[in-house]
Write a protein that holds these residues in place. Structure first.
Motif, PDB file in Angstrom:
ATOM      1  N   GLU A 154     -26.837 -14.283  35.256  1.00  0.00           N
ATOM      2  CA  GLU A 154     -25.536 -14.235  34.587  1.00  0.00           C
ATOM      3  C   GLU A 154     -24.656 -13.195  35.275  1.00  0.00           C
ATOM      4  N   LEU A 155     -23.642 -13.676  35.953  1.00  0.00           N
ATOM      5  CA  LEU A 155     -22.784 -12.805  36.761  1.00  0.00           C
ATOM      6  C   LEU A 155     -21.438 -12.604  36.092  1.00  0.00           C
ATOM      7  N   GLY A 156     -21.078 -11.356  35.874  1.00  0.00           N
ATOM      8  CA  GLY A 156     -19.780 -11.056  35.275  1.00  0.00           C
ATOM      9  C   GLY A 156     -18.674 -11.186  36.299  1.00  0.00           C
ATOM     10  N   LEU A 157     -17.733 -12.080  36.043  1.00  0.00           N
ATOM     11  CA  LEU A 157     -16.510 -12.139  36.838  1.00  0.00           C
ATOM     12  C   LEU A 157     -15.355 -11.605  35.982  1.00  0.00           C
ATOM     13  N   GLN A 158     -15.228 -12.158  34.807  1.00  0.00           N
ATOM     14  CA  GLN A 158     -14.228 -11.806  33.776  1.00  0.00           C
ATOM     15  C   GLN A 158     -12.836 -12.295  34.146  1.00  0.00           C
ATOM     16  N   SER A 159     -12.364 -11.975  35.339  1.00  0.00           N
ATOM     17  CA  SER A 159     -11.063 -12.499  35.773  1.00  0.00           C
ATOM     18  C   SER A 159     -11.139 -12.768  37.269  1.00  0.00           C
ATOM     19  N   MET A 160     -10.434 -13.840  37.722  1.00  0.00           N
ATOM     20  CA  MET A 160     -10.415 -14.113  39.164  1.00  0.00           C
ATOM     21  C   MET A 160      -9.232 -13.422  39.847  1.00  0.00           C
ATOM     22  N   ASP A 161      -8.471 -12.649  39.057  1.00  0.00           N
ATOM     23  CA  ASP A 161      -7.297 -11.959  39.582  1.00  0.00           C
ATOM     24  C   ASP A 161      -7.689 -10.519  39.931  1.00  0.00           C
ATOM     25  N   ASP A 162      -7.654 -10.193  41.213  1.00  0.00           N
ATOM     26  CA  ASP A 162      -8.085  -8.851  41.632  1.00  0.00           C
ATOM     27  C   ASP A 162      -7.223  -7.741  41.018  1.00  0.00           C
ATOM     28  N   ASP A 163      -5.948  -8.033  40.768  1.00  0.00           N
ATOM     29  CA  ASP A 163      -5.103  -7.005  40.130  1.00  0.00           C
ATOM     30  C   ASP A 163      -5.599  -6.713  38.718  1.00  0.00           C
ATOM     31  N   ALA A 193     -21.429 -17.901  34.942  1.00  0.00           N
ATOM     32  CA  ALA A 193     -20.267 -17.009  35.130  1.00  0.00           C
ATOM     33  C   ALA A 193     -19.763 -16.536  33.772  1.00  0.00           C
ATOM     34  N   HIS A 194     -19.511 -15.235  33.668  1.00  0.00           N
ATOM     35  CA  HIS A 194     -18.932 -14.662  32.439  1.00  0.00           C
ATOM     36  C   HIS A 194     -17.427 -14.494  32.632  1.00  0.00           C
ATOM     37  N   LEU A 195     -16.662 -14.992  31.683  1.00  0.00           N
ATOM     38  CA  LEU A 195     -15.207 -14.908  31.750  1.00  0.00           C
ATOM     39  C   LEU A 195     -14.628 -14.381  30.444  1.00  0.00           C
ATOM     40  N   ILE A 196     -13.487 -13.738  30.561  1.00  0.00           N
ATOM     41  CA  ILE A 196     -12.730 -13.273  29.392  1.00  0.00           C
ATOM     42  C   ILE A 196     -11.297 -13.764  29.569  1.00  0.00           C
ATOM     43  N   TYR A 197     -10.701 -14.221  28.472  1.00  0.00           N
ATOM     44  CA  TYR A 197      -9.278 -14.578  28.524  1.00  0.00           C
ATOM     45  C   TYR A 197      -8.488 -13.678  27.565  1.00  0.00           C
ATOM     46  N   GLY A 198      -7.319 -13.262  28.046  1.00  0.00           N
ATOM     47  CA  GLY A 198      -6.432 -12.497  27.170  1.00  0.00           C
ATOM     48  C   GLY A 198      -6.111 -11.108  27.676  1.00  0.00           C
ATOM     49  N   PHE A 199      -6.372 -10.856  28.977  1.00  0.00           N
ATOM     50  CA  PHE A 199      -6.053  -9.521  29.507  1.00  0.00           C
ATOM     51  C   PHE A 199      -4.540  -9.294  29.498  1.00  0.00           C
ATOM     52  N   PRO A 200      -4.114  -8.043  29.290  1.00  0.00           N
ATOM     53  CA  PRO A 200      -2.672  -7.759  29.330  1.00  0.00           C
ATOM     54  C   PRO A 200      -2.069  -8.248  30.649  1.00  0.00           C
ATOM     55  N   GLY A 201      -0.988  -8.981  30.533  1.00  0.00           N
ATOM     56  CA  GLY A 201      -0.301  -9.482  31.728  1.00  0.00           C
ATOM     57  C   GLY A 201      -0.834 -10.807  32.244  1.00  0.00           C
ATOM     58  N   GLU A 202      -1.900 -11.327  31.664  1.00  0.00           N
ATOM     59  CA  GLU A 202      -2.491 -12.580  32.144  1.00  0.00           C
ATOM     60  C   GLU A 202      -1.778 -13.765  31.488  1.00  0.00           C
ATOM     61  N   THR A 203      -1.488 -14.794  32.286  1.00  0.00           N
ATOM     62  CA  THR A 203      -0.885 -15.992  31.697  1.00  0.00           C
ATOM     63  C   THR A 203      -1.937 -17.088  31.587  1.00  0.00           C
ATOM     64  N   SER A 221     -23.222 -22.784  34.698  1.00  0.00           N
ATOM     65  CA  SER A 221     -23.053 -22.458  33.297  1.00  0.00           C
ATOM     66  C   SER A 221     -21.916 -21.451  33.151  1.00  0.00           C
ATOM     67  N   VAL A 222     -21.307 -21.412  31.965  1.00  0.00           N
ATOM     68  CA  VAL A 222     -20.205 -20.465  31.751  1.00  0.00           C
ATOM     69  C   VAL A 222     -20.292 -19.853  30.362  1.00  0.00           C
ATOM     70  N   LYS A 223     -19.857 -18.607  30.277  1.00  0.00           N
ATOM     71  CA  LYS A 223     -19.636 -17.939  28.992  1.00  0.00           C
ATOM     72  C   LYS A 223     -18.203 -17.443  28.995  1.00  0.00           C
ATOM     73  N   PRO A 264     -15.726 -29.000  34.986  1.00  0.00           N
ATOM     74  CA  PRO A 264     -16.586 -30.165  35.243  1.00  0.00           C
ATOM     75  C   PRO A 264     -17.718 -30.300  34.222  1.00  0.00           C
ATOM     76  N   ALA A 265     -18.049 -31.533  33.892  1.00  0.00           N
ATOM     77  CA  ALA A 265     -19.068 -31.804  32.866  1.00  0.00           C
ATOM     78  C   ALA A 265     -20.443 -31.277  33.266  1.00  0.00           C
ATOM     79  N   ARG A 266     -20.675 -31.075  34.559  1.00  0.00           N
ATOM     80  CA  ARG A 266     -22.000 -30.595  34.993  1.00  0.00           C
ATOM     81  C   ARG A 266     -22.245 -29.141  34.565  1.00  0.00           C
ATOM     82  N   ILE A 267     -21.192 -28.387  34.301  1.00  0.00           N
ATOM     83  CA  ILE A 267     -21.321 -26.963  33.954  1.00  0.00           C
ATOM     84  C   ILE A 267     -21.574 -26.826  32.452  1.00  0.00           C
ATOM     85  N   THR A 268     -22.682 -26.193  32.097  1.00  0.00           N
ATOM     86  CA  THR A 268     -22.997 -26.043  30.675  1.00  0.00           C
ATOM     87  C   THR A 268     -22.202 -24.880  30.081  1.00  0.00           C
ATOM     88  N   VAL A 269     -21.974 -24.978  28.780  1.00  0.00           N
ATOM     89  CA  VAL A 269     -21.178 -23.959  28.083  1.00  0.00           C
ATOM     90  C   VAL A 269     -22.098 -23.174  27.153  1.00  0.00           C
TER      91      VAL A 269
END
Ligand code: SF4
Length: 313
Positions: A154-163, A193-203, A221-223, A264-269
């Motif tokens: 389980e790898l934390g990415l959280q955001s793909m935006d480097d800023d 992949a671990h993701l978060i939505y709702g960071f300040p300034g994120e659209t 897989s994704v969280k 994609p449907a192949r990625i489990t949630v």
């Protein structure tokens, strides 16, 4: 719109749920059991950074039974008994969750992982870590374990935006994440992949590109969860001073559904929301229980007549 496509998408949930995947793969009810193995994090102890990610308070994502002073066998026994009683689970995946669970010598990691795998009802392990804390030796160890057991990384990415990654003090880049995924691919290891939505300034538009990124990588897989502030974090301080406005529930549900349609449907949630104990929860305060959050998103897909992957080009 055509009907829900294949056996990967659960007809009622309209997503490829991880639980559904585990049941098909192993033929029985499988639960993840959290353990706290006493790791720390390189983004806290100074080797990568100090202070940690601005939203991080590990108390918020660990059940009370998981304390590093308790041997992992005892933590496992308590967790397995709970899941057997509550869900009728028959087999288990031991989840090394708290902090950075590849941050140690390979001998130390091997000892811990093998202790978890010693139990006859344990099918494998799930190991949460940072993309910049995955040594070649740790990866080889996981590869070796994956020859005989289930392994999820389980790898934390959280955001793909480097800023954004800089602003939230993650201490790694998108490139670090992509590199870790590429190194772990093709080893019979599920990559989550671990993701978060709702960071300040994120659209929402920017965030939804993350579904395309995951589609382009060997992600299994994704969280996902909403950004929420808990006590003891920089984000809670930002909230107090007006620097963080949490999403509303309808905003989050709409974007989570948009994201799933592009995934994609192949990625489990594995997860679609985050929760924290009431005592340390600062914002948002949506007042929904975990399963109500899950079904708020499922109900949105149902209302739309859509499902995971229906907008994949
Ligand atoms: S990498 Fe994980 S454990 Fe470390 S500070 Fe960030 S959220 Fe916390």
């Amino acid at each position: 719109m055509p009907s829900i496509p294949d056996e990967t998408i659960h007809p009622q949930l309209r997503i490829h749920s991880y639980g559904h995947y585990l049941r098909r793969r192993f033929g029985c009810r499988v639960s993840k059991v959290n353990v706290d193995a006493g790791f720390t994090c390189p983004n806290r102890d100074g080797s990568k950074g100090t202070g940690g990610c601005i939203y991080c308070n590990n108390v918020s994502f660990s059940p009370r039974e998981t304390q590093p002073v308790i041997p992992i066998e005892e933590q496992m026994a308590a967790g397995m008994a709970y899941h057997r009683r509550r869900l009728g689970s028959q087999k288990f995946i031991i989840y090394f969750q708290k902090y950075t669970n590849t941050y140690g010598s390979v001998e130390h990691l091997s000892g811990l992982y093998r202790r978890a795998l010693d139990h006859p009802d344990v099918l494998g392990i799930s190991v949460g870590t940072r993309p910049d804390a995955l040594s070649d030796e740790a990866l080889e160890l996981l590869t070796e374990i994956a020859r005989t057991h289930y392994v999820c990384l389980e790898l934390g990415l959280q955001s793909m935006d480097d800023d954004i990654l800089t602003r939230i003090n993650r201490g790694h880049t998108l490139e670090d994440f992509v590199s870790a995924v590429e190194r772990a691919a093709g080893r019979n290891i599920d990559i989550c992949a671990h993701l978060i939505y709702g960071f300040p300034g994120e659209t929402a538009t920017e965030f939804l590109k993350t579904a395309d990124l995951l589609a382009s990588l060997a992600i299994d897989s994704v969280k996902l969860h909403q950004l929420h502030a808990v006590e003891g974090t920089g984000l809670a301080e930002m909230h107090r001073h007006g620097g963080f406005t949490p999403l509303t529930l309808p905003e989050y549900v709409a974007v989570a559904a948009d994201f799933l349609e592009r995934l994609p449907a192949r990625i489990t949630v594995q997860r679609l929301y985050g929760s924290a104990p009431l005592a340390i929860r600062v914002a948002p305060q949506w007042g929904l229980k975990n399963n109500q959050m899950w079904f708020a998103i499922v109900n949105e897909l149902t209302r739309r007549g859509t499902w995971q992957g229906c907008r994949v080009g």
